[in-house]
Design an enzyme around this catalytic site. Structure first.
Site, PDB file in Angstrom:
ATOM      1  N   GLN A 186       0.948  -1.058  -0.272  1.00 18.42           N
ATOM      2  CA  GLN A 186       0.299  -0.212   0.212  1.00 18.42           C
ATOM      3  C   GLN A 186       0.432   0.935  -0.075  1.00 18.42           C
ATOM      4  O   GLN A 186       1.226   1.769   1.147  1.00 18.42           O
ATOM      5  CB  GLN A 186      -0.678  -0.058   0.931  1.00 18.42           C
ATOM      6  N   HIS A 223      -1.499  -4.239   0.706  1.00 16.47           N
ATOM      7  CA  HIS A 223      -1.723  -4.806  -1.393  1.00 16.47           C
ATOM      8  C   HIS A 223      -2.488  -3.942  -1.211  1.00 16.47           C
ATOM      9  O   HIS A 223      -3.552  -2.935  -1.073  1.00 16.47           O
ATOM     10  CB  HIS A 223      -2.532  -5.915  -1.160  1.00 16.47           C
ATOM     11  N   LEU A 224      -1.759  -2.784  -2.579  1.00 17.33           N
ATOM     12  CA  LEU A 224      -1.952  -1.736  -2.769  1.00 17.33           C
ATOM     13  C   LEU A 224      -3.300  -1.559  -3.435  1.00 17.33           C
ATOM     14  O   LEU A 224      -3.949  -2.536  -4.600  1.00 17.33           O
ATOM     15  CB  LEU A 224      -1.236  -0.981  -4.251  1.00 17.33           C
ATOM     16  N   HIS A 225      -4.361  -1.008  -2.783  1.00 18.01           N
ATOM     17  CA  HIS A 225      -5.931  -0.734  -3.349  1.00 18.01           C
ATOM     18  C   HIS A 225      -6.150   1.035  -3.082  1.00 18.01           C
ATOM     19  O   HIS A 225      -6.040   1.220  -2.240  1.00 18.01           O
ATOM     20  CB  HIS A 225      -6.692  -2.038  -3.200  1.00 18.01           C
ATOM     21  N   PHE A 226      -7.291   1.098  -4.458  1.00 21.30           N
ATOM     22  CA  PHE A 226      -8.166   1.908  -3.918  1.00 21.30           C
ATOM     23  C   PHE A 226      -9.828   1.712  -3.768  1.00 21.30           C
ATOM     24  O   PHE A 226      -9.956   0.498  -3.521  1.00 21.30           O
ATOM     25  CB  PHE A 226      -8.215   2.749  -4.998  1.00 21.30           C
TER      26      PHE A 226
END
Length: 395
Positions: A186, A223-226
């Site tokens: 993230q 964990h990269l997210h929008f």
């Protein structure tokens, strides 16, 4: 890939086990069939394959979200959850979702550091079942916008996924996971931020809100997210007054929030979305490197970006937050700071008032460090040669 290999991958996911190193961890394998929405990066792209109206993407997204809801994939029915707008200057919105703190996945990482490496042993979005996927969201190779119900994955490493949030806080609550198999932590980067702005542009609605939480600011999964959801009204932060503190040569303006209980900045303008993404991602990188937690709200179809600075996790770790406040189990992430608060206990919902929410935000907002951070953020812009000196206000 052979069907028995695909079934074995799905079995491993359902059992929560990991495959051997170098293999995909879930259903998103070469040749897997998923719905696909394609967009083009240009401001005015032709659309030769579809004559759908501008709101087509949002309508399709919400339609598929409702289908998932009808299949019982969510932890609760958001339509039955009570909501009200509080009287007062800000018009805070509160929603009662009893027990969401129990049903929601707890954080699996420490809250003390904004930058932490990706840990494959922890839960991440490569382990979600295919039933939770709404569609892929990819740039068009033919420079057109289009939606198809079935399309094979040919290059898994570049796949962007839109999936449902199984613990929704509002109608159409979804996740955007950029390049899911690259397993980014993230951490903000310009390409991922720009992807979220393209999604906001495709939605073409003031009511489609996108949020982002850094680690240390209540991102629960590293964990990269929008996140995004549909709300047919402006959030309190969107209505707050602002003051321009810098204008950049790119045309992007940096504004400071005024008379809002959480301090932060608003970025807007620029000749295109890439200009805006460049400035905001640079600001986020500075905050991350300096271990300053932040939350983001993307508004107005991607034309305005709010960045809020906060300290709540730090104060909580130091034992400076009252037990009464802790008992509410409200964690101030992007939606809460923007003025949309999810409450887990009926008592808190019934007793909610602007006064006690402002008291809560007093524990959240940066105060003594804000001026120093503002100066540093503007200095970063000056060093990059992007600030027009005559428009840089004294501070």
């Amino acid at each position: 890939m052979a069907s028995n290999d695909l079934n074995e991958a799905r079995k491993r996911v359902s059992e929560g086990t990991s495959p051997s190193e170098g293999h995909a961890e879930c259903f998103l394998l070469h040749g897997t069939i998923l719905p696909l929405y394609t967009f083009c990066k240009g401001q005015n792209c032709p659309n030769f394959l579809s004559k759908e109206p501008p709101e087509f993407f949002l309508n399709k997204l919400l339609q598929r979200w409702e289908e998932k809801n009808n299949r019982g994939l969510f932890h609760h029915d958001i339509a039955t959850c009570e909501t009200k707008t509080l009287q007062g200057e800000y018009g805070f919105i509160v929603r009662l979702i009893e027990g969401r703190d129990i049903k929601k996945r707890p954080p699996e990482h420490g809250m003390g550091k904004v930058l932490q490496p990706f840990d494959a042993k922890m839960f991440n979005f490569t382990k979600i079942p295919s039933s939770e996927v709404i569609c892929r969201f990819e740039e068009s190779e033919q420079n057109i916008t289009n939606f198809v119900d079935t399309a094979p994955i040919l290059t898994p490493d570049s796949v962007n996924i839109i999936a449902i949030n199984v613990s929704p806080i509002g109608f159409g609550h979804i996740l955007l996971i950029p390049r899911i198999f690259e397993r980014f932590p993230q951490r903000m980067d310009i390409e991922s931020l720009l992807l979220s702005l393209y999604m906001a542009r495709e939605a073409a609605s003031l009511h489609f809100k996108i949020g982002y939480n850094s680690l240390g600011a209540f991102a629960t999964i590293n964990h990269l997210h929008f996140q995004a959801f549909y709300l047919p009204m402006l959030l309190p932060a969107e209505k707050a007054s602002t003051e321009c503190i810098a204008t950049l040569r790119l045309g992007v303006k940096i504004l400071r929030l005024l008379r809002y209980p959480v301090r932060g900045f608003v970025f807007e303008g620029g000749s295109n979305l890439k200009d805006l993404a460049y400035v905001v991602s640079s600001t986020c990188t500075f905050l991350e490197v300096n271990n300053q937690p932040f939350n983001m709200l993307i508004s107005d179809s991607g034309k305005r970006i709010f960045v809020f600075l906060q300290r709540y996790a730090e104060r909580r770790a130091l034992g400076k937050v009252s037990q009464e406040m802790l008992d509410t189990q409200v964690n101030p992430a992007a939606w809460e700071i923007s003025g949309y608060l999810v409450l887990k206990r009926r008592r808190d919902y019934e007793e909610a008032s602007e006064q006690n929410i402002c008291g809560f935000f007093a524990e959240v907002s940066i105060s003594e460090k804000f001026q120093e951070l503002q100066e540093s953020i503007l200095q970063v812009s000056k060093m990059n040669g992007k600030v027009t000196e005559k428009n840089l206000l004294d501070f």
